[in-house]
Write a protein that holds these residues in place. Structure first.
Motif, mmCIF file in Angstrom:
data_model
loop_
_atom_site.group_PDB
_atom_site.id
_atom_site.type_symbol
_atom_site.label_atom_id
_atom_site.label_comp_id
_atom_site.label_asym_id
_atom_site.label_seq_id
_atom_site.Cartn_x
_atom_site.Cartn_y
_atom_site.Cartn_z
ATOM 1 N N TYR A 1 0.826 -1.201 0.000
ATOM 2 C CA TYR A 1 0.000 0.000 0.000
ATOM 3 C C TYR A 1 0.863 1.256 0.000
ATOM 4 O O TYR A 1 0.837 2.074 0.922
ATOM 5 C CB TYR A 1 -0.951 -0.020 1.198
ATOM 6 N N VAL A 2 1.639 1.399 -1.061
ATOM 7 C CA VAL A 2 2.494 2.564 -1.271
ATOM 8 C C VAL A 2 2.143 3.134 -2.636
ATOM 9 O O VAL A 2 2.206 2.431 -3.645
ATOM 10 C CB VAL A 2 3.990 2.198 -1.212
ATOM 11 N N PHE A 3 1.782 4.424 -2.674
ATOM 12 C CA PHE A 3 1.284 5.037 -3.902
ATOM 13 C C PHE A 3 2.144 6.251 -4.253
ATOM 14 O O PHE A 3 2.494 7.053 -3.376
ATOM 15 C CB PHE A 3 -0.176 5.465 -3.723
ATOM 16 N N ASN A 4 2.440 6.398 -5.532
ATOM 17 C CA ASN A 4 3.251 7.520 -6.009
ATOM 18 C C ASN A 4 2.371 8.533 -6.728
ATOM 19 O O ASN A 4 1.372 8.180 -7.355
ATOM 20 C CB ASN A 4 4.349 7.027 -6.958
ATOM 21 N N ASN A 5 2.786 9.822 -6.654
ATOM 22 C CA ASN A 5 2.063 10.910 -7.337
ATOM 23 C C ASN A 5 0.562 10.817 -7.072
ATOM 24 O O ASN A 5 -0.259 10.775 -7.990
ATOM 25 C CB ASN A 5 2.349 10.869 -8.840
ATOM 26 N N PHE A 6 0.227 10.796 -5.804
ATOM 27 C CA PHE A 6 -1.148 10.599 -5.347
ATOM 28 C C PHE A 6 -1.925 11.911 -5.444
ATOM 29 O O PHE A 6 -1.406 12.997 -5.143
ATOM 30 C CB PHE A 6 -1.112 10.113 -3.899
ATOM 31 N N SER A 7 -3.190 11.811 -5.853
ATOM 32 C CA SER A 7 -4.063 12.990 -5.836
ATOM 33 C C SER A 7 -5.488 12.572 -5.485
ATOM 34 O O SER A 7 -5.929 11.477 -5.860
ATOM 35 C CB SER A 7 -4.055 13.713 -7.189
ATOM 36 N N PHE B 1 0.897 6.638 1.863
ATOM 37 C CA PHE B 1 0.962 5.345 2.544
ATOM 38 C C PHE B 1 -0.346 5.107 3.281
ATOM 39 O O PHE B 1 -0.951 6.044 3.806
ATOM 40 C CB PHE B 1 2.125 5.307 3.543
ATOM 41 N N TRP B 2 -0.747 3.852 3.316
ATOM 42 C CA TRP B 2 -1.955 3.485 4.052
ATOM 43 C C TRP B 2 -1.565 2.751 5.320
ATOM 44 O O TRP B 2 -0.854 1.749 5.284
ATOM 45 C CB TRP B 2 -2.858 2.605 3.200
ATOM 46 N N GLU C 1 -1.399 8.487 5.049
ATOM 47 C CA GLU C 1 -0.269 9.355 5.384
ATOM 48 C C GLU C 1 0.350 9.860 4.079
ATOM 49 O O GLU C 1 0.874 9.085 3.285
ATOM 50 C CB GLU C 1 0.772 8.602 6.197
ATOM 51 N N LEU C 2 0.268 11.163 3.845
ATOM 52 C CA LEU C 2 0.747 11.762 2.616
ATOM 53 C C LEU C 2 2.032 12.553 2.874
ATOM 54 O O LEU C 2 2.134 13.267 3.887
ATOM 55 C CB LEU C 2 -0.309 12.693 2.012
ATOM 56 N N HIS C 3 2.984 12.441 1.959
ATOM 57 C CA HIS C 3 4.283 13.108 2.093
ATOM 58 C C HIS C 3 4.519 14.046 0.918
ATOM 59 O O HIS C 3 4.231 13.699 -0.230
ATOM 60 C CB HIS C 3 5.414 12.072 2.129
ATOM 61 N N GLY C 4 5.076 15.207 1.232
ATOM 62 C CA GLY C 4 5.443 16.170 0.196
ATOM 63 C C GLY C 4 4.267 16.596 -0.653
ATOM 64 O O GLY C 4 4.294 16.434 -1.874
ATOM 65 N N GLY C 5 3.235 17.159 -0.011
ATOM 66 C CA GLY C 5 2.009 17.445 -0.732
ATOM 67 C C GLY C 5 1.529 18.871 -0.646
ATOM 68 O O GLY C 5 2.188 19.760 -0.093
#
Length: 362
Positions: free
Chosen positions: A170-176, A196-197, A205-209
């Motif tokens: 459960y790791v996602f890139n360029n999430f929107s 990350f979930w 949990e969102l990073h660099g957003g």
């Protein structure tokens, strides 16, 4: 086509279907023991379960197609060699390249059939099996689509878009995540480099957003963050994508994805998918060209043909699968161009096979 060519071509097709039926039967048997209880527990009729397993046959044949072509050619030439027919033909003045022509022709014909099936048959059968397994059996409906390596989902209140390199994590890139008002104006947009979930906290949990929030005057308030946790209505478990969803796309569908791609990264991934699909369908011919001389060398060195050549051919096929998959992964990651990932293995095996066949023909 003379009598000899018809005989060898007929033997090749015969062994192709023999190998085909053996492998498909084993695959279906394993699949039945794994999934049979799911159909019975769900109370589905025997006709639905039989329909599902029958419709999986084209997909099985597609996945094992290169191996079938390789083994059919190796067995045909191996039995010809074992019965001393190959020796007799060579003694009669026939060069090896003339003897194997019907086998090569058979391989090309079957490859053409596989290409046609990938264009017209597989999209129908795979879509049908996905519908039976996920909707009728599991009661789940896919919430979105996959385009050029990105996932797009419509949730209860908003829309999700992200890259999901490994669906097992459960790791996602360029999430929107975005929401819209009744007039289809953007109400809220949340973007992040990574998401990350956390199942134990039931939070994202969102990073660099960044958060863009519409104000009463229709302007937008923008806030950047390094790390922030959110509670969305959907969890990764809701993002249902069948593992073989890409097989629902025909070859022309995959090509048009390259035209619809907007960013360079999306175009790169689209070309990798399109060329990679074609290269896999064509993989049987390079394997065949390399497998035939391996058979002859095994007989010359150890006095054995099929007992050595068949295990070596299977090993060669699995090695080719692994190398092909590694090249595709490197291309998706952007380390090598799509055309190189699609053609390098074919060129290497073809040139090596042709060289060894010519050396055997001396």
């Amino acid at each position: 086509m003379n009598l000899l060519n018809r005989y060898l071509f007929g033997q090749f097709i015969r062994y192709f279907f023999t190998v085909n039926m053996a492998f498909v039967s084993i695959w279906l048997l394993i699949d039945f023991f794994e999934k049979g209880d799911d159909f019975s527990n769900a109370g589905k009729s025997l006709s639905i379960s039989l329909t599902y397993f029958v419709l999986t046959i084209p997909s099985i044949m597609d996945q094992l197609g290169p191996v079938f072509i390789l083994l059919a050619g190796v067995i045909t030439l191996g039995i010809l060699n074992h019965s001393n027919e190959l020796t007799a033909l060579k003694a009669g003045g026939l060069p090896l390249k003339k003897i194997i022509q019907p086998i090569i022709f058979g391989g090309l014909l079957l490859t053409t059939i596989y290409l046609a099936a990938a264009q017209w048959l597989l999209p129908v059968t795979v879509s049908a099996t996905n519908n039976i397994w996920y909707q009728e059996l599991k009661g789940k409906v896919p919430l979105g689509i996959v385009r050029n390596g990105r996932y797009y989902y419509r949730g209860a209140e908003g829309f999700y878009s992200f890259a999901w390199p490994n669906p097992k994590q459960y790791v996602f890139n360029n999430f929107s995540y975005s929401t819209w008002d009744k007039e289809y104006n953007l109400n809220k947009l949340i973007t992040a480099k990574y998401a990350f979930w956390h199942a134990e906290q039931h939070k994202w949990e969102l990073h660099g957003g960044q958060i863009q929030l519409q104000q009463l005057d229709h302007s937008y308030k923008i806030d950047d963050f390094r790390l922030k946790k959110f509670t969305f209505n959907e969890t990764p478990a809701d993002f249902l994508v069948p593992v073989n969803k890409a097989a629902e796309y025909s070859l022309t569908d995959l090509f048009w994805e390259t035209e619809r791609a907007r960013t360079p990264n999306e175009k790169h991934i689209a070309w990798t998918s399109f060329l990679g699909r074609i290269s896999f369908l064509l993989l049987g011919m390079p394997l065949l060209l390399l497998g035939l001389p391996i058979l002859l060398y095994s007989y010359r060195k150890w006095g054995r043909d099929l007992s050595v050549a068949i295990p070596v051919s299977c090993g060669l096929a699995f090695f080719a699968w692994g190398l092909w998959g590694a090249l595709q992964s490197l291309s998706i990651a952007g380390y090598i161009p799509p055309w190189f990932a699609a053609s390098a293995l074919h060129i290497l095996f073809t040139l090596t096979g042709v060289y060894l066949l010519k050396k055997n023909d001396r």
